[in-house]
Design a protein around this motif. Structure first.
Motif, PDB file in Angstrom:
ATOM      1  N   GLU A   1      -3.956   6.517  -7.631  1.00  0.00           N
ATOM      2  CA  GLU A   1      -4.960   7.578  -7.584  1.00  0.00           C
ATOM      3  C   GLU A   1      -6.223   7.134  -6.858  1.00  0.00           C
ATOM      4  N   GLY A   2      -6.609   5.875  -7.037  1.00  0.00           N
ATOM      5  CA  GLY A   2      -7.809   5.374  -6.372  1.00  0.00           C
ATOM      6  C   GLY A   2      -7.684   5.439  -4.859  1.00  0.00           C
ATOM      7  N   PHE A   3      -6.512   5.077  -4.335  1.00  0.00           N
ATOM      8  CA  PHE A   3      -6.295   5.137  -2.889  1.00  0.00           C
ATOM      9  C   PHE A   3      -6.285   6.585  -2.418  1.00  0.00           C
ATOM     10  N   LYS A   4      -5.676   7.465  -3.201  1.00  0.00           N
ATOM     11  CA  LYS A   4      -5.638   8.881  -2.821  1.00  0.00           C
ATOM     12  C   LYS A   4      -7.050   9.452  -2.725  1.00  0.00           C
ATOM     13  N   ARG A   5      -7.910   9.106  -3.673  1.00  0.00           N
ATOM     14  CA  ARG A   5      -9.302   9.593  -3.620  1.00  0.00           C
ATOM     15  C   ARG A   5     -10.008   9.060  -2.384  1.00  0.00           C
ATOM     16  N   MET A   6      -9.738   7.808  -2.050  1.00  0.00           N
ATOM     17  CA  MET A   6     -10.395   7.194  -0.899  1.00  0.00           C
ATOM     18  C   MET A   6      -9.949   7.838   0.406  1.00  0.00           C
ATOM     19  N   ILE A   7      -8.648   8.037   0.568  1.00  0.00           N
ATOM     20  CA  ILE A   7      -8.137   8.540   1.840  1.00  0.00           C
ATOM     21  C   ILE A   7      -8.492  10.004   2.062  1.00  0.00           C
ATOM     22  N   THR A   8      -8.616  10.778   0.975  1.00  0.00           N
ATOM     23  CA  THR A   8      -8.949  12.199   1.130  1.00  0.00           C
ATOM     24  C   THR A   8     -10.427  12.413   1.447  1.00  0.00           C
TER      25      THR A   8
ATOM     26  N   GLY B   1       6.749  -2.792  -0.200  1.00  0.00           N
ATOM     27  CA  GLY B   1       6.257  -2.652  -1.571  1.00  0.00           C
ATOM     28  C   GLY B   1       4.787  -2.317  -1.626  1.00  0.00           C
ATOM     29  N   LEU B   2       3.978  -2.982  -0.801  1.00  0.00           N
ATOM     30  CA  LEU B   2       2.539  -2.723  -0.805  1.00  0.00           C
ATOM     31  C   LEU B   2       2.232  -1.313  -0.328  1.00  0.00           C
ATOM     32  N   GLN B   3       2.899  -0.900   0.744  1.00  0.00           N
ATOM     33  CA  GLN B   3       2.649   0.454   1.257  1.00  0.00           C
ATOM     34  C   GLN B   3       2.983   1.507   0.215  1.00  0.00           C
ATOM     35  N   HIS B   4       4.134   1.383  -0.423  1.00  0.00           N
ATOM     36  CA  HIS B   4       4.549   2.374  -1.411  1.00  0.00           C
ATOM     37  C   HIS B   4       3.670   2.340  -2.662  1.00  0.00           C
ATOM     38  N   SER B   5       3.340   1.155  -3.127  1.00  0.00           N
ATOM     39  CA  SER B   5       2.589   1.046  -4.385  1.00  0.00           C
ATOM     40  C   SER B   5       1.120   1.397  -4.216  1.00  0.00           C
ATOM     41  N   VAL B   6       0.475   0.831  -3.189  1.00  0.00           N
ATOM     42  CA  VAL B   6      -0.959   1.056  -3.003  1.00  0.00           C
ATOM     43  C   VAL B   6      -1.248   2.517  -2.703  1.00  0.00           C
ATOM     44  N   MET B   7      -0.466   3.119  -1.811  1.00  0.00           N
ATOM     45  CA  MET B   7      -0.733   4.504  -1.430  1.00  0.00           C
ATOM     46  C   MET B   7      -0.402   5.497  -2.536  1.00  0.00           C
ATOM     47  N   ALA B   8       0.359   5.071  -3.545  1.00  0.00           N
ATOM     48  CA  ALA B   8       0.708   5.962  -4.652  1.00  0.00           C
ATOM     49  C   ALA B   8      -0.357   5.971  -5.752  1.00  0.00           C
TER      50      ALA B   8
ATOM     51  N   LEU C   1       3.848   7.009   6.719  1.00  0.00           N
ATOM     52  CA  LEU C   1       3.800   5.549   6.703  1.00  0.00           C
ATOM     53  C   LEU C   1       5.023   4.953   6.015  1.00  0.00           C
ATOM     54  N   SER C   2       5.594   5.676   5.050  1.00  0.00           N
ATOM     55  CA  SER C   2       6.846   5.225   4.444  1.00  0.00           C
ATOM     56  C   SER C   2       7.960   5.206   5.484  1.00  0.00           C
ATOM     57  N   GLY C   3       8.064   6.284   6.270  1.00  0.00           N
ATOM     58  CA  GLY C   3       9.084   6.346   7.308  1.00  0.00           C
ATOM     59  C   GLY C   3       8.896   5.255   8.353  1.00  0.00           C
ATOM     60  N   VAL C   4       7.653   5.032   8.772  1.00  0.00           N
ATOM     61  CA  VAL C   4       7.364   3.978   9.748  1.00  0.00           C
ATOM     62  C   VAL C   4       7.732   2.612   9.182  1.00  0.00           C
ATOM     63  N   THR C   5       7.439   2.387   7.898  1.00  0.00           N
ATOM     64  CA  THR C   5       7.777   1.111   7.263  1.00  0.00           C
ATOM     65  C   THR C   5       9.283   0.891   7.257  1.00  0.00           C
ATOM     66  N   PHE C   6      10.050   1.919   6.927  1.00  0.00           N
ATOM     67  CA  PHE C   6      11.517   1.805   6.953  1.00  0.00           C
ATOM     68  C   PHE C   6      12.016   1.476   8.371  1.00  0.00           C
ATOM     69  N   ILE C   7      11.460   2.141   9.361  1.00  0.00           N
ATOM     70  CA  ILE C   7      11.878   1.905  10.747  1.00  0.00           C
ATOM     71  C   ILE C   7      11.550   0.482  11.176  1.00  0.00           C
ATOM     72  N   VAL C   8      10.354   0.017  10.836  1.00  0.00           N
ATOM     73  CA  VAL C   8       9.956  -1.358  11.161  1.00  0.00           C
ATOM     74  C   VAL C   8      10.900  -2.360  10.498  1.00  0.00           C
ATOM     75  N   MET C   9      11.261  -2.089   9.231  1.00  0.00           N
ATOM     76  CA  MET C   9      12.191  -2.972   8.532  1.00  0.00           C
ATOM     77  C   MET C   9      13.531  -3.037   9.262  1.00  0.00           C
ATOM     78  N   CYS C  10      14.045  -1.886   9.661  1.00  0.00           N
ATOM     79  CA  CYS C  10      15.360  -1.856  10.308  1.00  0.00           C
ATOM     80  C   CYS C  10      15.344  -2.554  11.664  1.00  0.00           C
ATOM     81  N   ILE C  11      14.213  -2.529  12.356  1.00  0.00           N
ATOM     82  CA  ILE C  11      14.120  -3.157  13.672  1.00  0.00           C
ATOM     83  C   ILE C  11      13.955  -4.674  13.567  1.00  0.00           C
ATOM     84  N   PHE C  12      13.134  -5.116  12.621  1.00  0.00           N
ATOM     85  CA  PHE C  12      12.743  -6.524  12.594  1.00  0.00           C
ATOM     86  C   PHE C  12      13.398  -7.351  11.482  1.00  0.00           C
TER      87      PHE C  12
END
Length: 247
Positions: A71-78, A62-69, A93-104
């Motif tokens: 506008e403030g985060f987008k301005r910072m990362i660019t 939830g944090l990865q999807h919400s925070v990275m979506a 990072l969404s794909g990595v998060t899904f993979i981590v979820m499935c493993i752990f």
């Protein structure tokens, strides 16, 4: 030119990772048994530990999807990466998060329901497949390749500026505002085997989706103004609105 090709290759790589993560998650929560490590396996750790681990992984998603979506985060990362690769980084990072979820993610014994045969099983299987298919189809209606970052890196490669996304009411979006999220909810809940581990994930994703939609729609109103406010008035969130107006 080398930089442009590197950004394009990065976009392709992140798309593959994102796609693998999403497919893995769908197979992980299915009752098909295609992968041995799935959500319906026997419980491996103490129940309290399993719940805490699972809640932590859902919170990470939830944090990865919400925070990275936002506008403030987008301005910072660019400030650190090319703007053309911002969406690709989100997809990676969404794909990595899904993979981590499935493993752990930790299975939890017990079932809210388990339908082994008959029409009920087939209807739930159909709903599961239909839900995930709906989510994918809806992404193509609004431009799948822009949503997953491929359009941005391609335009950067050929030296063209990415145009602002134009809001249009097309196909499903004429009747419901968020068919992608509706499809995810259907895929999460319509299953013949609802173990307690699956139930925890389904509840967690449901809570995240509605919280995420609150912030997404707030951003859309800020960006599009009256056009989107009128759209909200006319079109239901996930189910069509029934008009009371007389014709």
């Amino acid at each position: 030119m080398l930089k442009r090709w590197m950004i394009f290759a990065y976009g392709i790589f992140t798309y593959v990772v994102g796609l693998v993560g999403q497919i893995w998650l769908i197979l992980y929560i299915s009752d098909w048994g295609i992968i041995s490590n799935n959500i319906n396996m026997p419980q491996r750790v103490d129940t309290m530990a399993a719940v805490l681990i699972d809640l932590g992984l859902i919170a990470l998603f939830g944090l990865q999807h919400s925070v990275m979506a936002r506008e403030g985060f987008k301005r910072m990362i660019t400030r650190s990466i090319p703007e053309a690769s911002e969406r690709s980084t989100y997809v990676l990072l969404s794909g990595v998060t899904f993979i981590v979820m499935c493993i752990f993610y930790q299975p939890i014994d017990g079932y809210l329901w388990k339908v082994d045969e008959g029409m009920g099983k087939w209807l739930l299987e159909f709903g599961f497949v239909f839900g995930w298919s709906l989510s994918v189809y809806a992404s193509f209606i609004i431009n799948h390749f822009e949503l997953f970052g491929l359009q941005q890196v391609y335009l950067y490669l050929i030296g063209k500026e990415a145009q602002p996304v134009v809001f249009k009411e097309k196909q499903l979006y004429r009747f419901i505002r968020h068919p992608i999220q509706l499809g995810v909810l259907m895929g999460m809940w319509l299953t013949p085997v609802m173990s307690y581990g699956h139930l925890l994930m389904a509840v967690g994703f449901t809570v995240y989706i509605f919280i995420g939609l609150y912030f997404e729609e707030r951003d859309l109103v800020r960006e599009l103004g009256k056009e989107y406010r009128d759209y909200k008035e006319r079109v239901g969130l996930m189910f069509p609105k029934i008009s009371n107006k007389k014709r």
